[in-house]
Design an enzyme around this catalytic site. Sequence first.
Site, PDB file in Angstrom:
ATOM      1  N   HIS A 233       1.208   5.179   1.123  1.00 23.64           N
ATOM      2  CA  HIS A 233       0.713   6.215   2.037  1.00 23.64           C
ATOM      3  C   HIS A 233       0.713   7.528   1.279  1.00 23.64           C
ATOM      4  O   HIS A 233       1.702   7.870   0.622  1.00 23.64           O
ATOM      5  CB  HIS A 233       1.653   6.387   3.242  1.00 23.64           C
ATOM      6  CG  HIS A 233       1.728   5.211   4.151  1.00 23.64           C
ATOM      7  ND1 HIS A 233       1.181   5.213   5.415  1.00 23.64           N
ATOM      8  CD2 HIS A 233       2.290   3.986   3.997  1.00 23.64           C
ATOM      9  CE1 HIS A 233       1.417   4.048   6.007  1.00 23.64           C
ATOM     10  NE2 HIS A 233       2.090   3.292   5.171  1.00 23.64           N
TER      11      HIS A 233
ATOM     12  N   HIS B 107       0.850  -1.205   0.000  1.00 28.08           N
ATOM     13  CA  HIS B 107       0.000   0.000   0.000  1.00 28.08           C
ATOM     14  C   HIS B 107       0.878   1.244   0.000  1.00 28.08           C
ATOM     15  O   HIS B 107       1.925   1.283   0.637  1.00 28.08           O
ATOM     16  CB  HIS B 107      -0.919   0.034   1.227  1.00 28.08           C
ATOM     17  CG  HIS B 107      -0.202  -0.122   2.524  1.00 28.08           C
ATOM     18  ND1 HIS B 107       0.247  -1.347   2.981  1.00 28.08           N
ATOM     19  CD2 HIS B 107       0.160   0.780   3.474  1.00 28.08           C
ATOM     20  CE1 HIS B 107       0.848  -1.181   4.145  1.00 28.08           C
ATOM     21  NE2 HIS B 107       0.830   0.096   4.469  1.00 28.08           N
TER      22      HIS B 107
HETATM   23  P1  AMP Z   1       2.625   0.208   7.156  1.00 21.73           P
HETATM   24  O1  AMP Z   1       3.399   0.366   8.440  1.00 21.73           O
HETATM   25  O2  AMP Z   1       3.286   0.870   5.991  1.00 21.73           O
HETATM   26  O3  AMP Z   1       2.280  -1.249   6.903  1.00 21.73           O
HETATM   27  O4  AMP Z   1       1.281   1.006   7.366  1.00 21.73           O
HETATM   28  C1  AMP Z   1       0.127   0.448   7.901  1.00 21.73           C
HETATM   29  C2  AMP Z   1      -0.822   1.575   8.219  1.00 21.73           C
HETATM   30  O5  AMP Z   1      -2.121   1.042   8.356  1.00 21.73           O
HETATM   31  C3  AMP Z   1      -0.503   2.329   9.510  1.00 21.73           C
HETATM   32  O6  AMP Z   1      -0.272   3.709   9.211  1.00 21.73           O
HETATM   33  C4  AMP Z   1      -1.759   2.126  10.357  1.00 21.73           C
HETATM   34  O7  AMP Z   1      -2.105   3.278  11.090  1.00 21.73           O
HETATM   35  C5  AMP Z   1      -2.805   1.783   9.330  1.00 21.73           C
HETATM   36  N1  AMP Z   1      -3.899   0.941   9.801  1.00 21.73           N
HETATM   37  C6  AMP Z   1      -3.842  -0.140  10.612  1.00 21.73           C
HETATM   38  N2  AMP Z   1      -5.063  -0.687  10.783  1.00 21.73           N
HETATM   39  C7  AMP Z   1      -5.927   0.076  10.049  1.00 21.73           C
HETATM   40  C8  AMP Z   1      -7.342   0.043   9.829  1.00 21.73           C
HETATM   41  N3  AMP Z   1      -8.126  -0.893  10.385  1.00 21.73           N
HETATM   42  N4  AMP Z   1      -7.882   1.001   9.035  1.00 21.73           N
HETATM   43  C9  AMP Z   1      -7.107   1.969   8.479  1.00 21.73           C
HETATM   44  N5  AMP Z   1      -5.770   2.045   8.646  1.00 21.73           N
HETATM   45  C10 AMP Z   1      -5.183   1.118   9.426  1.00 21.73           C
END
Ligand code: AMP
Length: 138
Positions: free
Chosen positions: A101, A99
Amino acid sequence: MTDCIFCRILRGEIPAQMVYDGPRAFAILDINPVSWGHTLVIPRDHFETWNELPADLAAELAKAAQVVARGVVKAAGAEGFNLLMNNHRCSGQAIAHAHFHVIPRKTGDEIKYQWKTKPYDPGVIEKVGSEVRAALMK
Ligand code: AMP
Ligand code: ZN
């Protein structure tokens, strides 16, 4: 079918603020944002990192990221944004479903990366260049 959070959101098992719903990618608000409107752009199919994505899906994800970033910047009244992807746990990837950001930014927002950089020692950058070029040809 996987148990990952993003696949579960797509299946409607976990609520999310969906802000973009395209044929091959979707986008949701991050529940723990770095800044107002921090959004995640996610392929519908489960692949762990950027390097595992089939090239056509990577292209579609990049296009979706551009559409979403334009909208998020407008909604946030931002001047710019960071577009980034963590790949593998060592880089900070917490959810093993690739994903991007999109993080809206404004001058003086005091959001800081923790990167520490240092220049190569003399003569080293050429060697690194050779090694990377060789790896790209394999
Ligand atoms: P990464 O560390 O790049 O894998 O980013 C994962 C992101 O997903 C983090 O910024 C979290 O805050 C976000 N995240 C985790 N659970 C959820 C959720 N249920 N809905 C939306 N975002 C989420
Ligand atoms: Zn998944």
